[in-house]
Design a protein around this motif. Structure first.
Motif, short mmCIF file in Angstrom:
data_model
loop_
_atom_site.label_atom_id
_atom_site.label_comp_id
_atom_site.label_asym_id
_atom_site.label_seq_id
_atom_site.Cartn_x
_atom_site.Cartn_y
_atom_site.Cartn_z
N HIS A 43 0.81 -1.21 0.00
CA HIS A 43 0.00 0.00 0.00
C HIS A 43 0.84 1.26 0.00
CE1 HIS A 43 0.89 -1.16 4.13
NE2 HIS A 43 0.76 0.10 4.49
N VAL A 44 2.17 1.12 0.11
CA VAL A 44 3.07 2.27 0.02
C VAL A 44 4.05 2.03 -1.12
CG1 VAL A 44 2.85 2.92 2.43
CG2 VAL A 44 4.58 1.27 1.77
N THR A 45 4.81 3.04 -1.45
CA THR A 45 5.73 2.98 -2.59
C THR A 45 7.12 2.58 -2.13
OG1 THR A 45 4.47 4.75 -3.63
CG2 THR A 45 6.65 4.28 -4.54
N LYS A 46 7.72 1.70 -2.87
CA LYS A 46 9.12 1.37 -2.64
C LYS A 46 9.98 2.24 -3.55
CE LYS A 46 12.49 -2.38 -2.52
NZ LYS A 46 12.76 -3.82 -2.73
N PHE A 47 10.77 3.10 -2.93
CA PHE A 47 11.58 4.04 -3.68
C PHE A 47 13.00 3.51 -3.83
CE2 PHE A 47 8.31 6.68 -1.71
CZ PHE A 47 7.92 7.49 -2.76
N ARG A 56 8.84 18.03 -1.27
CA ARG A 56 9.85 17.96 -0.23
C ARG A 56 9.47 16.86 0.76
NH1 ARG A 56 11.69 23.36 3.07
NH2 ARG A 56 13.54 22.53 4.11
N VAL A 57 10.38 15.94 1.02
CA VAL A 57 10.12 14.81 1.91
C VAL A 57 11.26 14.69 2.90
CG1 VAL A 57 8.73 13.55 0.21
CG2 VAL A 57 11.21 13.17 0.33
N VAL A 58 11.06 13.79 3.87
CA VAL A 58 12.07 13.49 4.89
C VAL A 58 12.45 12.03 4.76
CG1 VAL A 58 12.58 13.40 7.36
CG2 VAL A 58 11.16 15.24 6.44
N LEU A 59 13.74 11.76 4.70
CA LEU A 59 14.27 10.39 4.68
C LEU A 59 14.81 10.08 6.07
CD1 LEU A 59 16.19 10.42 1.27
CD2 LEU A 59 13.79 9.97 1.70
N ARG A 60 14.22 9.11 6.71
CA ARG A 60 14.62 8.74 8.07
C ARG A 60 15.25 7.36 8.01
NH1 ARG A 60 13.10 11.17 12.81
NH2 ARG A 60 11.66 12.46 11.59
N GLN A 61 16.58 7.31 7.97
CA GLN A 61 17.29 6.04 7.89
C GLN A 61 17.36 5.40 9.27
OE1 GLN A 61 21.16 6.27 6.17
NE2 GLN A 61 21.48 4.07 6.16
N TYR A 82 -4.56 15.29 9.89
CA TYR A 82 -4.09 15.20 11.26
C TYR A 82 -2.97 14.20 11.48
CZ TYR A 82 -8.36 17.81 12.14
OH TYR A 82 -9.34 18.76 12.12
N SER A 83 -2.50 13.53 10.46
CA SER A 83 -1.46 12.53 10.63
C SER A 83 -0.28 12.86 9.73
CB SER A 83 -1.99 11.13 10.31
OG SER A 83 -0.98 10.18 10.47
N MET A 84 0.92 12.55 10.21
CA MET A 84 2.11 12.70 9.39
C MET A 84 2.09 11.62 8.31
SD MET A 84 6.09 12.93 10.57
CE MET A 84 5.82 14.51 11.35
N GLN A 85 2.17 12.02 7.08
CA GLN A 85 1.97 11.11 5.96
C GLN A 85 3.23 10.30 5.66
OE1 GLN A 85 0.41 13.40 2.65
NE2 GLN A 85 -0.70 14.73 4.07
N VAL A 86 3.07 9.00 5.57
CA VAL A 86 4.15 8.08 5.22
C VAL A 86 3.99 7.71 3.76
CG1 VAL A 86 5.23 5.86 5.69
CG2 VAL A 86 4.29 7.20 7.58
N HIS A 87 4.98 8.07 2.94
CA HIS A 87 4.88 7.85 1.50
C HIS A 87 5.42 6.49 1.08
CE1 HIS A 87 3.67 11.97 1.15
NE2 HIS A 87 4.84 12.44 1.56
N GLY A 88 6.43 6.00 1.74
CA GLY A 88 7.02 4.72 1.34
C GLY A 88 8.31 4.44 2.08
N TYR A 89 9.16 3.67 1.44
CA TYR A 89 10.39 3.24 2.10
C TYR A 89 11.45 2.96 1.05
CZ TYR A 89 8.96 -1.45 0.62
OH TYR A 89 8.58 -2.54 -0.13
N ILE A 90 12.69 2.87 1.52
CA ILE A 90 13.84 2.45 0.71
C ILE A 90 14.50 1.31 1.45
CG2 ILE A 90 16.02 3.15 -0.37
CD1 ILE A 90 15.06 6.05 -0.12
N CYS A 91 14.63 0.17 0.78
CA CYS A 91 15.19 -1.00 1.44
C CYS A 91 15.99 -1.81 0.44
CB CYS A 91 14.07 -1.84 2.06
SG CYS A 91 14.67 -3.22 3.05
#
Length: 670
Positions: free
Chosen positions: A81-85, A124-129, A159-168
């Motif tokens: 349901h999220v994007t793999k970047f 603009r996004v935030v990458l949290r490793q 009202y929620s911080m949006q999670v776009h996806g992940y890098i793995c």
């Protein structure tokens, strides 16, 4: 064959590695770029490790590879349901905002999506490793709960911080990197907003407060005094926070990490964003090892209560900005963990927060507004018992968070709290003119009508404690219009009530009065002098009784308990449309149930500090002056005959001449 190489220079802070994998001759080349801070000493030389694989694979190894691939596919299905970047989809910025600071096992980057085929192009996004295994579990959990939260897209985006996806790089290897990609909702957290010296005008400009925005909190004005502006802004922020937390709770989740650092204010939609739900916990998780049925309802209440306590801390820091100081906040938390009654919270904060500072003075005034509604909301958010804490929906209906244009039907408990808070504030003004004395007598009569515990059995647990004398409806004699032989300034007067083991209805009562003997002539400006203490001890037995309201022609006391005008005003107030819904009283009753107090003999002790400790004449004059200024009931406890009002915060005792003594509970350390 697999080849791994790490290239580094002696003074580099970051290293870049690329993993090249060849499974067989027909497999395409895969590159996984990784950026991270090195956890090992950087070598000056190039390191190369070459590994060779046999051409033939055993059946056992084949089964293990198949199981590994299936496990990887199942994890990717869970995150479908999220994007793999890929790392190449972003352009990393060379700086990170201070408000995005992460934990010790995280590295945070700001980036811009540069993939033209992505719907987030130029966003603009935030990458949290996430480095440690625990941090990676938080990242996986944040993606898992997204399935439930994203069903209501409007609430989720607001009202929620949006999670776009992940890098793995790999979903199955423990040492593989995992980076969470989430939205960028401002460069500062709510903590950093409040730490700014110009936080009030800056936040007002960020939220673009206008007539339409203030209508969301029941107000119709903008601007005005600084206290009104701050109260209006706190209402907006608190209502947004409660709506967001209730949105999380309505999906069967508890946030468990509500802090100022995890809250961000979006300048785009003007809403507070609840932080990433990396540690979110389900309400209905049962223990499979336990054969007994798990009470999910109790679990749900406890988790909601934990989040509401966190909301209470956030509100306290927003209103009283001095609690942002770690030292003062540590004292505040110690006050709560000691098990002190939250009815003493105002008394504690009046001493803990510097009232001469602008921030502390504003915060106390804000909580005192609307009949002390702010103190009530803070006390029910931080209640010691989890099941006594207020819910999000009830907090949104609380008068403190509702503007003057919204009609609020308060509960009977809130009416009692408001009456008591107003009486305390009038008494603390120390202006005892005829108007103030009439108002105080009026409010005391109203409180006695609404006594929540008329039966003595309810007094057994609430009566013990330390009670500070605030006001007496009897005589008031000071120093201004008299010329006494010894000038005495009364510092404090309080009762200490302790429960005796046997019998259960017997209490030990001690009256403590501290004073200062001022020997100088400039006593009006210089209050220094020799300190002294007066203590009166006695025992009381608790009995059931009734208080009779005498008719006008039978009143002969010089200081009656309630004048006909006071009783008429009470009846008029209770019969009004506003009060009739909450208190169905048509006329004042002829009598009320009270707790009768039967006293024993009294013991009096007095002490004076040097150099007056050996002067018997001065001691006699000092004790005579103390008896002149204080209510006679505090010196002769046998004159107290009944208690007419008691709750966790306030106590009203009546004397033999009908005057009322008004007490406020205080902590043992104060």
């Amino acid at each position: 064959m697999a080849a791994i190489g790490v290239y580094s220079t002696p003074k580099m802070e970051y290293v870049e590695g690329r993993c090249v994998s060849f499974i067989n001759s027909s497999t395409s080349l895969k590159l996984w770029p990784m950026i991270g801070r090195t956890d090992f000493p950087i070598q000056r030389k190039r390191l190369e490790v070459n590994c060779s694989l046999p051409n033939t694979i055993s059946p056992l190894e084949s089964e293990e590879n198949a199981a590994t691939l299936s496990s990887s596919d199942s994890l990717e299905d869970e995150f479908s349901h999220v994007t793999k970047f890929e790392m190449s989809d972003f352009k990393i910025r060379n700086r990170v905002s201070i408000g995005l600071g992460g934990r010790g096992d995280e590295m945070v980057f700001e980036a811009m999506v540069n993939d033209p085929h992505s719907p987030l192009y130029k966003t603009r996004v935030v990458l949290r490793q996430l480095i440690s295994p625990r941090a990676k579990r938080r990242g996986h959990r944040a993606i898992e709960v997204l399935k439930r939260l994203a069903r209501r897209k409007l609430m989720y985006h607001s009202y929620s911080m949006q999670v776009h996806g992940y890098i793995c790089s790999s979903m199955i290897e423990e040492k593989s990197s995992f980076t969470l990609v989430h939205g960028h909702h401002g460069s500062a957290s709510l903590r950093h907003w409040l730490q700014r010296s110009d936080w009030l005008p800056t936040l007002e400009a960020t939220l673009s407060l206008d007539q339409e925005s203030v209508r969301r909190v029941g107000d119709d004005t903008i601007g005005g005094p600084a206290i009104s502006r701050q109260l209006r802004l706190i209402r907006i922020l608190m209502r947004d926070l409660l709506i967001g937390v209730n949105y999380v709770h309505s999906h069967g989740l508890a946030h468990t990490e509500l802090r100022l650092e995890n809250l961000h204010i979006s300048a785009v939609d003007k809403h507070i964003k609840v932080g990433i739900l990396g540690n979110a916990s389900d309400f209905n998780e049962a223990d499979p090892a336990d054969n007994t049925s798990y009470d999910n309802m109790d679990r749900r209440r406890m988790m909601i209560a934990f989040d509401m306590r966190c909301v209470g801390f956030i509100m306290a820091k927003m209103v009283l900005r001095e609690l942002m100081d770690p030292t003062i906040f540590a004292k505040f938390k110690a006050f709560l963990t000691k098990g002190n009654d939250l009815s003493c919270l105002r008394e504690f904060l009046l001493h803990a927060v510097k009232r001469n500072s602008l921030a502390g003075n504003f915060g106390i005034q804000i909580l005192d507004r609307n009949w002390g509604a702010g103190w009530h909301l803070l006390s029910v958010l931080l209640a010691p018992k989890p099941l006594d804490r207020i819910s999000c929906l009830n907090a949104l209906r609380h008068p403190f968070l509702c503007g003057p244009k919204w009609r609020v039907n308060p509960s009977i408990d809130l009416i009692r709290w408001s009456l008591g808070s107003t009486t305390v504030r009038i008494a603390e003004e120390y202006i005892y003119g005829q108007q103030q004395r009439s108002r105080l007598a009026h409010f005391v009569e109203l409180m006695e009508m609404l006594n929540p515990y008329p039966k003595p059995k309810h007094w057994l647990g609430l009566l013990p404690g330390k009670w500070r004398l605030l006001y007496c409806t009897g005589r008031h004699i000071g120093l201004t219009l008299r010329q006494p032989s010894v000038r005495v300034l009364i510092r404090e007067a309080y009762l200490t009530i302790s429960k005796v083991s046997k019998p259960n209805t017997t209490f030990s009562v001690a009256s403590h009065i501290s004073f200062t003997v001022m020997a100088g002539r400039d006593w009006a400006h210089d209050k220094s002098g020799v300190g002294g203490k007066l203590q009166v001890d006695s025992f009381f037995r608790l009995r059931a009784g009734r208080r009779l309201y005498l008719k006008e022609e039978t009143i002969s006391s010089k200081f009656p308990s309630a004048t006909p005008d006071a009783q008429a005003s009470v009846l008029k107030r209770l019969s009004s449309k506003k009060w009739r819904k909450a208190i169905p009283i048509n006329k004042i009753p002829s009598s009320l149930s009270v707790a009768k107090l039967v006293s024993d003999e009294i013991d009096v002790m007095m002490s004076l500090n040097e150099p007056l400790s050996g002067n018997m004449e001065v001691a006699q004059k000092a004790i005579q002056e103390v008896r002149t200024q204080i209510p006679p009931e505090m010196f002769d406890l046998s004159k107290i005959i009944c208690g007419t009002y008691l709750d966790s915060r306030l106590l009203v005792l009546r004397s033999v001449n009908g005057s009322a003594l008004f007490f406020h509970r205080c902590t043992n350390d104060s």
